[in-house]
Write a protein that holds these residues in place. Structure first.
Motif, PDB file in Angstrom:
ATOM      1  N   GLU A 292      -7.752  -0.076  10.973  1.00 27.86           N
ATOM      2  CA  GLU A 292      -7.056  -1.417  10.831  1.00 27.86           C
ATOM      3  C   GLU A 292      -7.042  -2.080  12.130  1.00 27.86           C
ATOM      4  OE1 GLU A 292      -3.760   1.761  11.437  1.00 27.86           O
ATOM      5  OE2 GLU A 292      -5.872   1.837  10.464  1.00 27.86           O
ATOM      6  N   LYS A 293      -7.667  -1.524  13.215  1.00 26.05           N
ATOM      7  CA  LYS A 293      -7.825  -2.357  14.358  1.00 26.05           C
ATOM      8  C   LYS A 293      -9.259  -2.680  14.770  1.00 26.05           C
ATOM      9  CE  LYS A 293      -3.346  -1.438  16.455  1.00 26.05           C
ATOM     10  NZ  LYS A 293      -2.467  -1.108  17.690  1.00 26.05           N
ATOM     11  N   CYS A 294     -10.006  -2.413  13.796  1.00 26.56           N
ATOM     12  CA  CYS A 294     -11.719  -2.739  13.960  1.00 26.56           C
ATOM     13  C   CYS A 294     -12.054  -3.787  13.818  1.00 26.56           C
ATOM     14  CB  CYS A 294     -12.271  -1.570  13.344  1.00 26.56           C
ATOM     15  SG  CYS A 294     -12.006   0.314  14.059  1.00 26.56           S
ATOM     16  N   ALA A 295     -11.463  -5.176  14.074  1.00 23.80           N
ATOM     17  CA  ALA A 295     -11.966  -6.270  13.874  1.00 23.80           C
ATOM     18  C   ALA A 295     -12.884  -6.616  14.882  1.00 23.80           C
ATOM     19  CB  ALA A 295     -10.638  -7.334  13.764  1.00 23.80           C
ATOM     20  N   GLY A 296     -13.822  -7.574  14.471  1.00 23.69           N
ATOM     21  CA  GLY A 296     -14.763  -8.154  15.569  1.00 23.69           C
ATOM     22  C   GLY A 296     -15.143  -9.360  15.330  1.00 23.69           C
ATOM     23  N   TYR A 297     -16.049 -10.029  15.993  1.00 24.33           N
ATOM     24  CA  TYR A 297     -16.531 -11.724  15.495  1.00 24.33           C
ATOM     25  C   TYR A 297     -17.615 -11.407  14.793  1.00 24.33           C
ATOM     26  CZ  TYR A 297     -18.824 -16.011  16.717  1.00 24.33           C
ATOM     27  OH  TYR A 297     -19.333 -17.256  16.347  1.00 24.33           O
ATOM     28  N   CYS A 298     -18.776 -10.634  15.033  1.00 27.97           N
ATOM     29  CA  CYS A 298     -19.786 -10.687  14.060  1.00 27.97           C
ATOM     30  C   CYS A 298     -20.660  -9.509  14.022  1.00 27.97           C
ATOM     31  CB  CYS A 298     -20.558 -11.992  13.923  1.00 27.97           C
ATOM     32  SG  CYS A 298     -21.455 -11.961  15.667  1.00 27.97           S
ATOM     33  N   GLN A 299     -20.626  -8.753  15.074  1.00 26.86           N
ATOM     34  CA  GLN A 299     -21.742  -7.603  15.135  1.00 26.86           C
ATOM     35  C   GLN A 299     -21.023  -6.431  15.713  1.00 26.86           C
ATOM     36  OE1 GLN A 299     -25.641  -8.638  17.099  1.00 26.86           O
ATOM     37  NE2 GLN A 299     -25.162 -10.824  16.365  1.00 26.86           N
ATOM     38  N   GLY A 300     -19.737  -6.287  15.710  1.00 30.95           N
ATOM     39  CA  GLY A 300     -19.075  -5.211  16.257  1.00 30.95           C
ATOM     40  C   GLY A 300     -17.786  -5.364  16.461  1.00 30.95           C
ATOM     41  N   LEU A 301     -17.176  -4.430  17.239  1.00 29.42           N
ATOM     42  CA  LEU A 301     -15.606  -4.562  17.540  1.00 29.42           C
ATOM     43  C   LEU A 301     -15.518  -5.116  18.875  1.00 29.42           C
ATOM     44  CD1 LEU A 301     -15.039  -0.663  17.157  1.00 29.42           C
ATOM     45  CD2 LEU A 301     -15.001  -2.391  15.563  1.00 29.42           C
ATOM     46  N   ASP A 302     -14.454  -6.224  18.787  1.00 30.58           N
ATOM     47  CA  ASP A 302     -14.086  -6.990  20.075  1.00 30.58           C
ATOM     48  C   ASP A 302     -12.734  -6.829  20.601  1.00 30.58           C
ATOM     49  OD1 ASP A 302     -12.656  -8.365  18.375  1.00 30.58           O
ATOM     50  OD2 ASP A 302     -13.574 -10.063  18.319  1.00 30.58           O
ATOM     51  N   GLY A 303     -12.262  -5.590  20.226  1.00 32.25           N
ATOM     52  CA  GLY A 303     -10.644  -5.243  20.816  1.00 32.25           C
ATOM     53  C   GLY A 303      -9.705  -6.359  20.511  1.00 32.25           C
ATOM     54  N   ARG A 304      -9.596  -7.368  19.610  1.00 34.55           N
ATOM     55  CA  ARG A 304      -8.825  -8.304  19.471  1.00 34.55           C
ATOM     56  C   ARG A 304      -7.317  -7.871  19.051  1.00 34.55           C
ATOM     57  NH1 ARG A 304     -11.159 -11.985  14.789  1.00 34.55           N
ATOM     58  NH2 ARG A 304     -13.165 -11.780  16.121  1.00 34.55           N
ATOM     59  N   ASP A 305      -7.245  -6.597  18.390  1.00 29.83           N
ATOM     60  CA  ASP A 305      -5.951  -6.085  17.870  1.00 29.83           C
ATOM     61  C   ASP A 305      -5.527  -5.006  18.906  1.00 29.83           C
ATOM     62  OD1 ASP A 305      -6.053  -7.887  15.690  1.00 29.83           O
ATOM     63  OD2 ASP A 305      -7.542  -6.180  14.727  1.00 29.83           O
ATOM     64  N   GLY A 306      -6.258  -5.041  20.026  1.00 22.45           N
ATOM     65  CA  GLY A 306      -5.596  -3.758  21.045  1.00 22.45           C
ATOM     66  C   GLY A 306      -6.249  -2.574  20.916  1.00 22.45           C
ATOM     67  N   PRO A 307      -5.828  -1.653  21.531  1.00 18.03           N
ATOM     68  CA  PRO A 307      -6.413  -0.098  21.244  1.00 18.03           C
ATOM     69  C   PRO A 307      -6.823   0.280  19.868  1.00 18.03           C
ATOM     70  CG  PRO A 307      -4.514  -0.155  22.723  1.00 18.03           C
ATOM     71  CD  PRO A 307      -4.421  -1.597  22.159  1.00 18.03           C
ATOM     72  N   ASN A 308      -8.324   0.549  19.755  1.00 22.31           N
ATOM     73  CA  ASN A 308      -8.664   0.662  18.497  1.00 22.31           C
ATOM     74  C   ASN A 308      -9.184   2.367  18.287  1.00 22.31           C
ATOM     75  OD1 ASN A 308     -11.217   0.591  19.637  1.00 22.31           O
ATOM     76  ND2 ASN A 308     -11.507  -1.324  19.034  1.00 22.31           N
TER      77      ASN A 308
END
Length: 247
Positions: A101-117
């Protein structure tokens, strides 16, 4: 060499790693481009400045508060995350699993926007953030309050020297295959110029003729205008003799 373990249960979270300087291009990438790992294998670095979420808009923060966070020029958003986060190469991570549930990203991977993943496999505590989206170097950031450093029992390797830079894997051409500036060169040149301006304390500088003058002359003339008492700049590096010291 050290290993980092979970501060909660003691599970080893990294391979043996040695501390090195934080790369100058750590926070400088290019959108819509995938980058290689930031760190060399078996190394780690610490960022003393705040990094990661939460973020606040520059207009909301203001110049003075941004300076207290280590940001001295306008940017879209200022980090109010943890200081002293530890960055390693993804291949040196151990015993961690993604938090879906914390694996959001912009388009090609993970960007860490939700904190530790990334969570410790031993106890489930969130301990690190994997980042590999476009514009980011591939990296794993360990949260300073969630991990502890322990001796690994392995001796550290020799400190790198000029000769190491002559190895093929450390040679970075100034221009990318598409003809644009190398992202690493752009960051390194900017940092070198900042160091030059700070070191000279506003005194004019005489640059050595050739590529260095071609590269820095415009900026040096702007920030260090010509005048009496100019200081000279010399080169150092593989194959360059150490200049004789002068007053």
């Amino acid at each position: 060499m050290d290993v980092f373990v979970c501060a909660e249960c003691g599970t080893e979270l990294t391979a043996p790693v040695s501390r090195v300087a934080l790369p100058v291009h750590t926070h400088y990438g290019a959108w819509e481009e995938l980058h290689p790992p930031l760190m060399e294998p078996a190394t780690y670095a610490v960022d003393p400045r705040p990094t990661g979420p939460p973020w606040r808009l520059w207009e909301e923060v203001g110049e003075d508060e941004a300076a207290r966070q280590g940001v001295y020029a306008p940017v879209p958003a200022v980090s109010f995350g943890a200081r002293n986060r530890i960055v390693i190469a993804p291949g040196d991570s151990r015993s961690m699993t993604l938090i879906p549930e914390k694996c959001a990203g912009y388009c090609q991977g993970l960007d860490g926007r939700d904190g530790p993943n990334l969570a410790c496999e031993g106890c489930g505590r969130a301990v690190a953030t994997r980042m590999d989206d476009c514009g980011s170097w591939q990296e794993v950031w360990l949260e300073p309050d969630a991990v502890a450093r322990r001796p690994s029992g392995h001796p550290a390797g020799p400190a790198p020297g000029w000769a190491d830079l002559e190895r093929a894997e450390h040679r970075v051409t100034p221009v990318e295959p598409d003809g644009s500036w190398s992202r690493r060169w752009e960051a390194a040149v900017g940092v070198a110029l900042a160091h030059l301006v700070a070191t000279t304390e506003g005194c004019p500088v005489t640059l050595p003729s050739g590529p260095v003058a071609d590269l820095l002359r415009h900026a040096v003339d702007r920030y260090l205008p010509p005048g009496p008492g100019a200081r000279s700049v010399g080169l150092a590096g593989p194959g360059v003799p150490t200049p004789r010291l002068r007053p």
